[in-house]
Scaffold this motif. Structure first.
Motif, PDB file in Angstrom:
ATOM      1  N   ALA A 122      43.526  48.026  30.840  1.00  0.00           N
ATOM      2  CA  ALA A 122      43.959  47.495  32.129  1.00  0.00           C
ATOM      3  C   ALA A 122      44.285  46.016  31.968  1.00  0.00           C
ATOM      4  O   ALA A 122      43.544  45.277  31.312  1.00  0.00           O
ATOM      5  CB  ALA A 122      42.880  47.696  33.191  1.00  0.00           C
ATOM      6  N   THR A 123      45.398  45.585  32.559  1.00  0.00           N
ATOM      7  CA  THR A 123      45.803  44.188  32.468  1.00  0.00           C
ATOM      8  C   THR A 123      46.120  43.639  33.855  1.00  0.00           C
ATOM      9  O   THR A 123      46.284  44.395  34.811  1.00  0.00           O
ATOM     10  CB  THR A 123      47.058  44.018  31.587  1.00  0.00           C
ATOM     11  N   ASP A 124      46.232  42.305  33.929  1.00  0.00           N
ATOM     12  CA  ASP A 124      46.704  41.703  35.171  1.00  0.00           C
ATOM     13  C   ASP A 124      48.232  41.729  35.183  1.00  0.00           C
ATOM     14  O   ASP A 124      48.868  42.328  34.302  1.00  0.00           O
ATOM     15  CB  ASP A 124      46.154  40.279  35.331  1.00  0.00           C
ATOM     16  N   LEU A 125      48.839  41.047  36.132  1.00  0.00           N
ATOM     17  CA  LEU A 125      50.299  41.084  36.265  1.00  0.00           C
ATOM     18  C   LEU A 125      51.006  40.393  35.104  1.00  0.00           C
ATOM     19  O   LEU A 125      52.196  40.634  34.868  1.00  0.00           O
ATOM     20  CB  LEU A 125      50.715  40.443  37.588  1.00  0.00           C
ATOM     21  N   ASN A 126      50.286  39.535  34.382  1.00  0.00           N
ATOM     22  CA  ASN A 126      50.868  38.856  33.217  1.00  0.00           C
ATOM     23  C   ASN A 126      50.551  39.581  31.915  1.00  0.00           C
ATOM     24  O   ASN A 126      50.749  39.028  30.831  1.00  0.00           O
ATOM     25  CB  ASN A 126      50.362  37.415  33.150  1.00  0.00           C
ATOM     26  N   MET A 138      39.121  47.408  28.489  1.00  0.00           N
ATOM     27  CA  MET A 138      39.486  48.395  27.478  1.00  0.00           C
ATOM     28  C   MET A 138      38.348  49.399  27.333  1.00  0.00           C
ATOM     29  O   MET A 138      37.188  49.005  27.353  1.00  0.00           O
ATOM     30  CB  MET A 138      39.705  47.732  26.108  1.00  0.00           C
ATOM     31  N   ASN A 139      38.673  50.678  27.181  1.00  0.00           N
ATOM     32  CA  ASN A 139      37.605  51.637  26.916  1.00  0.00           C
ATOM     33  C   ASN A 139      37.402  51.811  25.415  1.00  0.00           C
ATOM     34  O   ASN A 139      38.093  51.204  24.596  1.00  0.00           O
ATOM     35  CB  ASN A 139      37.879  52.979  27.623  1.00  0.00           C
ATOM     36  N   CYS A 140      36.431  52.625  25.047  1.00  0.00           N
ATOM     37  CA  CYS A 140      36.062  52.781  23.632  1.00  0.00           C
ATOM     38  C   CYS A 140      37.214  53.338  22.796  1.00  0.00           C
ATOM     39  O   CYS A 140      37.413  52.921  21.650  1.00  0.00           O
ATOM     40  CB  CYS A 140      34.846  53.701  23.505  1.00  0.00           C
ATOM     41  N   LYS A 179      52.736  53.318  30.663  1.00  0.00           N
ATOM     42  CA  LYS A 179      52.349  52.141  31.437  1.00  0.00           C
ATOM     43  C   LYS A 179      52.589  52.420  32.917  1.00  0.00           C
ATOM     44  O   LYS A 179      53.672  52.843  33.311  1.00  0.00           O
ATOM     45  CB  LYS A 179      53.167  50.923  30.994  1.00  0.00           C
ATOM     46  N   SER A 180      51.558  52.193  33.729  1.00  0.00           N
ATOM     47  CA  SER A 180      51.678  52.403  35.177  1.00  0.00           C
ATOM     48  C   SER A 180      51.173  51.171  35.915  1.00  0.00           C
ATOM     49  O   SER A 180      50.380  50.389  35.391  1.00  0.00           O
ATOM     50  CB  SER A 180      50.859  53.630  35.619  1.00  0.00           C
ATOM     51  N   TYR A 201      48.457  46.326  35.557  1.00  0.00           N
ATOM     52  CA  TYR A 201      48.995  47.510  34.885  1.00  0.00           C
ATOM     53  C   TYR A 201      47.886  48.246  34.141  1.00  0.00           C
ATOM     54  O   TYR A 201      46.883  47.660  33.746  1.00  0.00           O
ATOM     55  CB  TYR A 201      50.085  47.109  33.885  1.00  0.00           C
ATOM     56  N   ILE A 202      48.094  49.545  33.958  1.00  0.00           N
ATOM     57  CA  ILE A 202      47.188  50.355  33.153  1.00  0.00           C
ATOM     58  C   ILE A 202      48.010  51.014  32.051  1.00  0.00           C
ATOM     59  O   ILE A 202      49.051  51.620  32.315  1.00  0.00           O
ATOM     60  CB  ILE A 202      46.442  51.427  33.988  1.00  0.00           C
ATOM     61  N   TYR A 203      47.568  50.842  30.825  1.00  0.00           N
ATOM     62  CA  TYR A 203      48.213  51.464  29.667  1.00  0.00           C
ATOM     63  C   TYR A 203      47.336  52.628  29.217  1.00  0.00           C
ATOM     64  O   TYR A 203      46.139  52.459  28.987  1.00  0.00           O
ATOM     65  CB  TYR A 203      48.361  50.469  28.521  1.00  0.00           C
ATOM     66  N   VAL A 204      47.943  53.812  29.084  1.00  0.00           N
ATOM     67  CA  VAL A 204      47.223  54.998  28.626  1.00  0.00           C
ATOM     68  C   VAL A 204      47.771  55.384  27.261  1.00  0.00           C
ATOM     69  O   VAL A 204      48.972  55.600  27.096  1.00  0.00           O
ATOM     70  CB  VAL A 204      47.371  56.173  29.612  1.00  0.00           C
ATOM     71  N   ILE A 205      46.874  55.455  26.277  1.00  0.00           N
ATOM     72  CA  ILE A 205      47.271  55.760  24.903  1.00  0.00           C
ATOM     73  C   ILE A 205      46.753  57.147  24.534  1.00  0.00           C
ATOM     74  O   ILE A 205      45.537  57.376  24.480  1.00  0.00           O
ATOM     75  CB  ILE A 205      46.689  54.722  23.917  1.00  0.00           C
TER      76      ILE A 205
END
Length: 272
Positions: A160-164, A170-172, A243-244, A255-259
């Motif tokens: 998970a990130t901020d707008l920048n 981060m999860n494991c 990325k959502s 934003y949330i990045y799912v890998i």
């Protein structure tokens, strides 16, 4: 709100308060006030006595004088010592209100700050607000703990990130894929840890199963955002990164990045 207030009033006798105050007259006055307000009360005049009491008596709240004459710790240091093992809200009481003391007191996150001489009404309000705040803080911490444990129990990586695009969480699994620990990268830009390459540049010596690599490349039109991810410790993964936006009812928050790890043939087969 009214229902919560009534519930608290009904159980006041069950609420235990520890007073840590080196001035006997003030300690007795506080004890009298607390008894008037129907709270159960214990008192200590020094840090050693307070720590001994806390071995067998667990209060719901502590009223702590900042300056404890004749003690090894002052009230702020004693609060820090208590917080190492116990989750108890603390209200500081003091005759001093200078900025330096208040700033130092903030370091241990007290739930209140009462100036002497203390009025019974101020004491009642301070205790009530502190107990309610601690109750809801505990609920929030439990929910955050449950949320973190849930995310850490799944195979997908979440960042998970901020707008920048600066990292907030981060999860494991994300730690495994990137090779970075969350505590070392919070606040850093995601591009500094997410080393993604074009999947078409993956070579046979990285992924010996050449048929598998060909299968991925041949099916790129069926799977979006397929990349080669290289971790900090030089491990290679084939991943699908999505990325959502994170939003509330009014604003975009980040934003949330799912890998998703596609490095195993079984995973690939499930995706195709």
């Amino acid at each position: 709100t009214m229902k919560i207030s009534k519930d608290w009033r009904r159980n006041l006798n069950d609420i235990k308060i520890l007073v840590i105050e080196d001035e006997l007259i003030i300690a007795k006055s506080l004890e009298m006030y607390l008894n008037t307000l129907k709270y159960s009360c214990s008192t200590a005049s020094k840090d050693i006595q307070a720590l001994e009491i806390l071995k067998t008596f667990t209060p719901d709240l502590i009223l702590m004088d900042i300056l404890l004459v004749g003690s090894k710790f002052d009230g702020i240091d004693l609060a820090r010592e208590i917080k190492k093992t116990l989750d108890i809200p603390i209200i500081f009481i003091t005759a001093y209100s200078d900025t330096e003391i208040i700033q130092k007191a903030k370091e241990v996150s007290p739930y209140g700050y009462l100036l002497k001489p203390i009025q019974i009404k101020d004491l009642e309000i301070g205790i009530t607000i502190s107990l309610h705040k601690h109750k809801f803080d505990k609920i929030i911490r439990e929910k955050e703990s449950w949320f973190n444990k849930s995310l850490n129990s799944i195979g997908e990586g979440f960042i998970a990130t901020d707008l920048n695009d600066n990292i907030k969480y981060m999860n494991c699994a994300a730690e495994k894929f990137t090779g970075f620990l969350e505590r070392n990268v919070v606040g850093k830009n995601i591009n500094s840890i997410l080393n993604l390459k074009d999947i078409r540049k993956v070579t046979e010596h990285i992924f010996p199963d050449s048929q598998y690599v060909k299968l991925v490349i041949n099916n790129l039109n069926k799977m979006n955002n397929i990349r080669q991810l290289i971790s900090k410790d030089n491990k290679y993964y084939i991943v699908n990164v999505n990325k959502s936006e994170i939003t509330d009812e009014n604003d975009k928050l980040g934003y949330i990045y799912v890998i998703n790890d596609l490095s195993e043939s079984a995973c690939l087969g499930a995706e195709l």
